[in-house]
Design an enzyme around this catalytic site. Structure first.
Site, PDB file in Angstrom:
ATOM      1  CG  ASP A   1     -20.949  40.278  28.938  1.00 26.62           C
ATOM      2  OD1 ASP A   1     -21.721  39.404  29.720  1.00 26.62           O
ATOM      3  OD2 ASP A   1     -19.712  39.744  28.571  1.00 26.62           O
TER       4      ASP A   1
ATOM      5  CE1 TYR B   1     -12.171  36.041  28.126  1.00 22.68           C
ATOM      6  CE2 TYR B   1     -14.280  35.603  29.654  1.00 22.68           C
ATOM      7  CZ  TYR B   1     -13.259  35.095  28.727  1.00 22.68           C
ATOM      8  OH  TYR B   1     -13.025  33.779  28.117  1.00 22.68           O
TER       9      TYR B   1
ATOM     10  CE  LYS C   1     -19.954  32.180  34.473  1.00 21.90           C
ATOM     11  NZ  LYS C   1     -18.759  32.266  33.583  1.00 21.90           N
TER      12      LYS C   1
HETATM   13  N1  HOZ Z   1     -13.911  34.387  32.801  1.00 18.74           N
HETATM   14  C1  HOZ Z   1     -14.997  33.929  33.741  1.00 18.74           C
HETATM   15  C2  HOZ Z   1     -15.103  34.339  35.048  1.00 18.74           C
HETATM   16  N2  HOZ Z   1     -14.603  35.808  35.096  1.00 18.74           N
HETATM   17  C3  HOZ Z   1     -15.359  32.463  33.881  1.00 18.74           C
HETATM   18  C4  HOZ Z   1     -14.316  31.681  34.557  1.00 18.74           C
HETATM   19  C5  HOZ Z   1     -13.393  30.921  33.162  1.00 18.74           C
HETATM   20  O1  HOZ Z   1     -13.107  31.610  32.348  1.00 18.74           O
HETATM   21  O2  HOZ Z   1     -13.192  29.694  33.303  1.00 18.74           O
END
Ligand code: HOZ
Length: 428
Positions: free
Chosen positions: A237, A142, A265
């Site tokens: 990433d 992701y 973050k």
């Molecule tokens: N997808 C991220 C954590 N694996 C951030 C969390 C989110 O999407 O709110």
């Protein structure tokens, strides 16, 4: 109806699904998301004052623990000086210098406001630099929610069971080639088929959005060699792994130098921020130096920069990461022993302060293996632990995180709770 249920019902009136990011919604585990009001150290607290030992850490950045006094003081001082200027600040330069020193693959770095912006911009930059359109990503990885990356994606997309989003035009998706993770032969075959057409390969070098997978060295080495020989840009990433699996991130762990790196973050110690950086030759293509446009009013926000710099000052302490690893060894060893005692198939993995939990006694090294884990066991484990004051990610596809603030007592409490829950799973 509990006070928390009432909050969720109220939230659903004007917020889609009651949440501002899908993985918060508990769709993967059922039940009502817990509304959190404050946090300190290793714990987060709901609106009725109930504390939970937190193993999400705002999805990674709270590596020092919540409300760390050094970071909070930096933010307070920064807030007194003004919240946003829309101008260059000295604080951006300090953080950029720190990042490029810690991750020497980066000659230059551009701040953004989120990891999604970082990956989206890195892809555009790679396309502008190479003059090519196609990108390669991997199943279950992701990279935020920009259009061309929402194809066979992980994290909330896997949790909701819709790995390719509606609303992504086929004309965008057709430029995204998706390959199996941790499969060097598939990478080689792709570069043979699309020689000279691939702008970039983007990868989570340690995957944290399909549980946690530490791939084989051969996979990462193949990405590097294929990109180098074809002229494609290799993008790591490291939004999740950066400064979490070790100070130098996954690139230091594997000893591989990417062309571009995306960060998220953690570099703002939890305030909204992201960044992408890499080789000067590529980074110099970004406006105002070059023709690839990328911008943001809040990019390099002074609060985020000063919080991040305060955090980096502490991360560089010599034993910082070895202490995190020691804590995780104790925790994960205890969980595994408890699972074995009750005969529940269970495995773990960890690197630095990041970990994965797998309800299986099979393989855990690729997307299919993760998808084959026992989802019912995970749900039962999640709720059993939550009932006992342990806050895990509400999805079996998310990595977990530990912080410097977690105490031996937190870890032992977690192991005792897990022992009880594994017993329940075994008797179900
Ligand atoms: N997808 C991220 C954590 N694996 C951030 C969390 C989110 O999407 O709110």
């Amino acid at each position: 109806m509990t006070a928390n249920d009432t909050l969720f019902e109220a939230a659903k009136i004007h917020i889609p699904g009651g949440v501002n990011s899908p993985v918060r919604a508990f769709n993967g585990v059922g039940g009502t998301p817990v509304f959190i009001e404050r946090a300190r150290g290793s714990k987060i607290y709901d609106t009725e004052g109930r504390g939970y030992i937190d193993y999400i850490g705002s999805w990674g950045p709270m590596i020092l623990g919540h409300s760390h006094p050094h970071v909070i003081e930096a933010v307070k001082v920064a807030a007194e000086d003004g919240l946003s200027f829309g101008t260059p600040t000295p604080f951006e330069t300090t953080v950029a210098d720190t990042i490029c020193r810690i991750m020497p693959s980066m000659d230059k770095v551009r701040m953004t406001s989120s990891g999604t912006e970082a990956t989206m911009s890195a892809i555009r930059l790679a396309r502008g630099f190479t003059g090519r359109d196609k990108i390669v990503k991997f199943e279950g990885c992701y990279h935020g929610h920009s259009d061309s990356l929402l194809v066979k994606a992980g994290s909330g997309m896997l949790t909701l069971g819709v790995p390719t989003s509606a609303g992504v035009p086929a004309d965008f998706a057709k430029h995204t080639l998706t390959l199996p993770y941790n499969d060097p032969e598939a990478v080689k075959a792709c570069f043979t088929e699309y020689a000279g057409q691939i702008a970039a390969v983007i990868v989570e070098p340690i995957a944290g959005n399909m549980n946690m997978i530490i791939p084989d060295q051969a996979f990462i080495d193949t990405l590097r060699s294929e990109c180098s020989s074809d002229g494609a840009v290799l993008i790591f990433d490291e939004v999740m792994s950066g400064f979490r699996v070790g100070l130098g991130g996954a690139q230091a762990h594997f000893g591989v130098t990417p062309d571009l790196t995306c960060l998220g973050k953690i570099i703002g110690a939890g305030l909204p921020v992201g960044a992408f950086g890499g080789r000067a030759e590529i980074m110099n293509c970004i406006a105002p130096l070059g023709p690839v446009y990328q911008a943001g009013t809040l990019s390099g926000n002074p609060l985020a920069m000063r919080a991040g710099q305060a955090m980096f000052e502490l991360l560089e302490a010599p034993s910082f990461y070895s202490e995190l690893e020691g804590k995780l060894d104790h925790l994960l060893g205890g969980l595994k022993a408890a699972a074995d005692k009750h005969g529940v198939p269970f495995k773990t993995c960890r690197l630095g302060g990041m970990f994965g939990l797998f309800f299986t006694d099979g393989a855990t090294d690729n997307y299919e293996a993760v998808m084959a884990c026992n989802a019912a066991h995970f749900k039962q484990f999640f709720h059993g632990m939550l009932d006992r004051g342990i806050y895990l990610a509400p999805s079996s596809f998310e990595a977990g995180f530990i912080s410097a603030a977690h105490t031996r007592s937190d870890l032992d409490h977690t192991i005792v709770a897990a022992d009880e829950v594994f017993a329940l799973i075994a008797s179900a």
